[in-house]
Design a protein around this motif. Structure first.
Motif, mmCIF file in Angstrom:
data_model
loop_
_atom_site.group_PDB
_atom_site.id
_atom_site.type_symbol
_atom_site.label_atom_id
_atom_site.label_comp_id
_atom_site.label_asym_id
_atom_site.label_seq_id
_atom_site.Cartn_x
_atom_site.Cartn_y
_atom_site.Cartn_z
ATOM 1 N N GLN A 107 0.770 -1.220 -0.089
ATOM 2 C CA GLN A 107 -0.004 -0.142 -0.047
ATOM 3 C C GLN A 107 1.101 1.316 0.161
ATOM 4 N N GLN A 108 1.777 1.387 0.767
ATOM 5 C CA GLN A 108 2.887 2.437 1.020
ATOM 6 C C GLN A 108 3.458 2.526 -0.280
ATOM 7 N N ARG A 109 4.011 1.628 -1.019
ATOM 8 C CA ARG A 109 4.609 1.749 -2.421
ATOM 9 C C ARG A 109 3.641 2.390 -3.223
ATOM 10 N N LYS A 110 2.591 1.958 -3.255
ATOM 11 C CA LYS A 110 1.437 2.539 -4.345
ATOM 12 C C LYS A 110 1.320 4.090 -4.093
ATOM 13 N N LYS A 111 1.069 4.206 -2.600
ATOM 14 C CA LYS A 111 0.955 5.734 -2.309
ATOM 15 C C LYS A 111 2.146 6.471 -2.747
ATOM 16 N N LEU A 112 3.666 5.986 -2.465
ATOM 17 C CA LEU A 112 4.733 6.690 -2.921
ATOM 18 C C LEU A 112 4.820 6.917 -4.421
ATOM 19 N N ASN A 113 4.311 5.931 -5.177
ATOM 20 C CA ASN A 113 4.356 5.886 -6.656
ATOM 21 C C ASN A 113 3.340 6.995 -7.008
ATOM 22 N N GLU A 114 2.242 6.823 -6.412
ATOM 23 C CA GLU A 114 1.374 8.109 -6.876
ATOM 24 C C GLU A 114 1.948 9.421 -6.480
ATOM 25 N N ALA A 115 2.475 9.472 -5.506
ATOM 26 C CA ALA A 115 3.197 11.031 -4.960
ATOM 27 C C ALA A 115 4.384 11.361 -6.020
ATOM 28 N N TYR A 116 5.164 10.305 -6.411
ATOM 29 C CA TYR A 116 6.254 10.699 -7.549
ATOM 30 C C TYR A 116 5.504 11.194 -8.953
ATOM 31 N N GLU A 117 4.523 10.337 -8.938
ATOM 32 C CA GLU A 117 3.786 10.679 -10.259
ATOM 33 C C GLU A 117 3.113 12.171 -10.470
ATOM 34 N N GLU A 118 2.601 12.749 -9.061
ATOM 35 C CA GLU A 118 1.963 13.969 -9.011
ATOM 36 C C GLU A 118 3.347 15.014 -9.269
ATOM 37 N N LYS A 119 4.426 14.539 -8.631
ATOM 38 C CA LYS A 119 5.569 15.459 -8.773
ATOM 39 C C LYS A 119 6.029 15.564 -10.122
ATOM 40 N N VAL A 120 6.001 14.519 -10.842
ATOM 41 C CA VAL A 120 6.388 14.611 -12.225
ATOM 42 C C VAL A 120 5.548 15.463 -13.143
ATOM 43 N N ALA A 121 4.208 15.011 -12.783
ATOM 44 C CA ALA A 121 3.002 16.015 -13.360
ATOM 45 C C ALA A 121 3.074 17.516 -13.337
ATOM 46 N N SER A 122 3.039 17.708 -12.165
ATOM 47 C CA SER A 122 3.263 19.229 -11.587
ATOM 48 C C SER A 122 4.673 19.894 -12.167
ATOM 49 N N GLY A 123 5.632 19.145 -12.566
ATOM 50 C CA GLY A 123 6.989 19.614 -13.084
ATOM 51 C C GLY A 123 7.905 19.842 -11.988
ATOM 52 N N GLU A 124 7.721 19.365 -10.637
ATOM 53 C CA GLU A 124 8.543 19.594 -9.662
ATOM 54 C C GLU A 124 9.928 18.774 -9.772
ATOM 55 N N LEU A 125 9.508 17.373 -10.471
ATOM 56 C CA LEU A 125 10.692 16.416 -10.897
ATOM 57 C C LEU A 125 10.568 16.346 -12.282
ATOM 58 N N ASN A 126 11.900 16.233 -13.329
ATOM 59 C CA ASN A 126 11.826 15.589 -14.371
ATOM 60 C C ASN A 126 12.093 14.000 -14.490
ATOM 61 N N GLU A 127 11.856 13.410 -15.452
ATOM 62 C CA GLU A 127 12.267 11.890 -15.512
ATOM 63 C C GLU A 127 13.680 11.539 -15.253
ATOM 64 N N GLU A 128 14.795 12.266 -15.470
ATOM 65 C CA GLU A 128 15.888 11.873 -15.001
ATOM 66 C C GLU A 128 16.217 12.147 -13.381
ATOM 67 N N GLN A 129 15.757 12.928 -12.827
ATOM 68 C CA GLN A 129 16.005 12.960 -11.317
ATOM 69 C C GLN A 129 15.006 11.910 -10.731
ATOM 70 N N LEU A 130 13.919 11.815 -11.381
ATOM 71 C CA LEU A 130 12.909 10.422 -10.833
ATOM 72 C C LEU A 130 13.789 9.335 -10.867
ATOM 73 N N LYS A 131 14.413 8.949 -11.871
ATOM 74 C CA LYS A 131 15.069 7.664 -11.962
ATOM 75 C C LYS A 131 16.220 7.517 -10.869
ATOM 76 N N GLU A 132 16.793 8.606 -10.607
ATOM 77 C CA GLU A 132 17.582 8.624 -9.565
ATOM 78 C C GLU A 132 17.416 8.393 -8.208
ATOM 79 N N ILE A 133 16.295 8.947 -7.823
ATOM 80 C CA ILE A 133 15.557 9.099 -6.380
ATOM 81 C C ILE A 133 14.629 7.682 -6.097
#
Ligand code: HEC
Ligand code: HEC
Ligand code: HEC
Ligand code: HEC
Ligand code: HEC
Ligand code: HEC
Length: 404
Positions: free
Chosen positions: A168-194
């Motif tokens: 469940q936590q993993r799913k939530k975390l994924n959703e949070a990442y996706e939101e950040k990517v969608a809102s432009g706070e993170l780009n794909e490169e940064q995402l891969k790193e963290i």
């Protein structure tokens, strides 16, 4: 000659597998008390659930035959056979025309036994109600209420809960990442790193499943092992601290030196005081335990050994026949006596135990006894080769052989 014990590894694993498949906890003894007791007191001498005994294994019989027929059969099987019913006649012939007793019971009583058979048949997991040893085992588990295996099952469920929570936590975390990517706070490169890259592969699922299976199997094993010997391990304190480990083990005195009966008759016999005196009028004569021997000798009193192995009067067992004729080692039935400081009962000594060995032991044709009893060696040998005759085939499961 190793007769199957109720706790063979295969059975444990099979039980565990069944349990995992059914997803249930191994509650033993949840049967209607009524049916279980009736079965154990009346049927268990001849029937097991999962194994042929004097009569056929009863697991699944309630699915094969309808209830009305079974009631009729149990109430008076001989009447069903006499009526010419083809199934009954075939069955009776197949089982060497051993007549099952009639049970003058109410429908309710018979139904409760059938319900018990059905339940035991489906939950092969539970220790089948066969021999008294196994019944004792089941009863103890039922009484204990909280056996080890259930603790382990709770652990399994806790682990499952933790895994579920983490997923469940993993799913939530994924959703949070996706939101950040969608809102432009993170780009794909940064995402891969963290972003943690762990993916669940089939091998992980299989590994997990096996772990659960093993925990279940170990739990069941512990449970059974803990209760083995409840009936079998009878080990009373004796009036003199006589040690088989010392005499038969360390000093390698032959069993038959003391148990002279095995060479000639039914009983093995316990040695009289004079046998002890052969050695102990000299050896360690001042030791307190040895002084007890001397006291018995001087007062002309027998030593009151407490008997450990004891069949009910209705059964006949002969040592000569098994030890001398059949050549079976004492240890096959009595266990590692030469390692016992105090003797305990190693085997079940139930009817099922005797019969199992008779069913499993092949006839030894070179043994003069069989030739004398069964004659005509050639045809006998042929039959032996073709069929692999067992003691049971030669009448070793006929009631009258063991019952007066
Ligand atoms: C003395 C041994 C003996 C006892 C005790 C005994 N049975 Fe049987 N039973 C047999 C034999 C042997 C057969 C096979 C048929 C025959 O030979 O009559 C059999 C057959 C059966 C069958 C038919 C099985 C099939 O595969 O169709 C059922 C059901 C059955 N017994 C139930 C019971 C129940 C229930 C009890 C206890 C109330 C019981 N038996 C007690 C010996 C026994
Ligand atoms: C063939 C000889 C032999 C016979 C027969 C024999 N014993 Fe022993 N027993 C020994 C020997 C040897 C020892 C060991 C002595 C030592 O430790 O020095 C021993 C030790 C013992 C001890 C331990 C003594 C102690 O305190 O250390 C007891 C008790 C005993 N025997 C009881 C018996 C009894 C009861 C019988 C008869 C049923 C019996 N023995 C028959 C040879 C024999
Ligand atoms: C020195 C004599 C001696 C020797 C040797 C000896 N025993 Fe015993 N045995 C006894 C005595 C005395 C008892 C009764 C006390 C006891 O139970 O420990 C006994 C008891 C037993 C019992 C339990 C009997 C019961 O009450 O049901 C068994 C089984 C047995 N012996 C088997 C063996 C075997 C198998 C060997 C050989 C490996 C052996 N004995 C060697 C003296 C001996
Ligand atoms: C095939 C199994 C089997 C074998 C082999 C066997 N026994 Fe036994 N033994 C039994 C049974 C069953 C009893 C209980 C008999 C009874 O109560 O009538 C028993 C009882 C005993 C007893 C106590 C009662 C008695 O008969 O005096 C002694 C002692 C004993 N055995 C010793 C031995 C010795 C020693 C050997 C080897 C030489 C041996 N047994 C081999 C099954 C066996
Ligand atoms: C470890 C195997 C084993 C066990 C356990 C065992 N037996 Fe036997 N039994 C044999 C063998 C092998 C024979 C064949 C020897 C013979 O025919 O004399 C035999 C033969 C017999 C016979 C003679 C059968 C005949 O056709 O003449 C009787 C009676 C008997 N056993 C009773 C018992 C009883 C009662 C028990 C249980 C208390 C028992 N046995 C336990 C192996 C065993
Ligand atoms: C190989 C030996 C052997 C044969 C064959 C045998 N029995 Fe038994 N039987 C025993 C022994 C040993 C006991 C006592 C131990 C027990 O209760 O399990 C016993 C106990 C019993 C009991 C008492 C059951 C109880 O739970 O108290 C009955 C009833 C019985 N037998 C019936 C039969 C019938 C009927 C047959 C034939 C179909 C038969 N037996 C064949 C050895 C045998």
């Amino acid at each position: 000659m190793n007769q199957k014990q109720g706790f063979s590894l295969r059975r444990i694993l099979f039980s565990a597998a069944t349990l995992v498949l059914l997803g249930m906890s191994p509650m033993v003894g949840t049967a209607q008390p009524d049916g279980a007791a009736l079965f154990n007191n009346n049927c268990a001498a001849c029937h097991k659930i999962d194994q042929d005994l004097v009569g056929p294994a009863l697991g699944g019989v309630t699915d094969r035959l309808d209830e009305a027929y079974l009631i009729k059969w149990i109430r008076n099987s001989q009447a069903v056979v006499a009526s010419g019913d083809q199934y009954a006649v075939d069955l009776y012939n197949k089982w060497n025309k051993v007549a099952m007793p009639a049970y003058d019971w109410t429908d309710e009583e018979i139904k409760s036994v059938l319900a018990y058979i059905k339940e035991q048949g489906t939950a092969t997991a539970s220790v089948a109600a066969g021999s008294p040893g196994e019944q004792a085992l089941a009863a103890v588990e039922a009484e204990e209420g909280f056996p080890m295996s259930q603790v382990l099952w709770i652990v399994v469920f806790l682990i499952a809960a933790v895994i579920f929570f983490l997923a469940q936590q993993r799913k939530k975390l994924n959703e949070a990442y996706e939101e950040k990517v969608a809102s432009g706070e993170l780009n794909e490169e940064q995402l891969k790193e963290i972003k943690p890259s762990f993916k669940i592969k089939p091998i992980h699922a299989i590994g997990g499943g096996l772990t659960f299976f093993l925990i279940g199997a170990i739990g069941w094993g512990i449970d059974v092992a803990q209760h083995v010997g409840i009936q079998q391990g009878y080990q009373p304190a004796q009036p003199i601290a006589f040690s088989h480990e010392l005499h038969a083990g360390t000093h390698e005195i032959a069993c038959s030196y003391c148990h002279t009966g095995v060479e000639r008759g039914k009983s093995a016999t316990i040695p009289a005081v004079n046998v002890c005196m052969n050695c102990h009028n000299q050896i360690k004569k001042d030791a307190p335990e040895i002084k007890k021997i001397h006291a018995a000798w001087e007062n002309n009193q027998p030593i009151e050994w407490i008997r450990i192995h004891n069949l009910p009067d209705l059964a006949y067992f002969n040592h000569y026949q098994h030890y001398k004729v059949a050549g079976i080692e004492c240890q096959t039935c009595h266990g590692p006596i030469q390692e016992m400081p105090e003797v305990y009962q190693h085997s079940e000594l139930t009817m099922g135990w005797c019969i199992n060995c008779h069913r499993e032991t092949k006839v030894d044709l070179d043994n003069g006894y069989y030739q004398a009893v069964h004659g005509n060696k050639e045809s006998f040998q042929k039959a032996l080769k073709e069929k692999g005759l067992t003691i049971a085939n030669l009448g070793g499961i006929e009631c009258s052989k063991c019952h007066y």
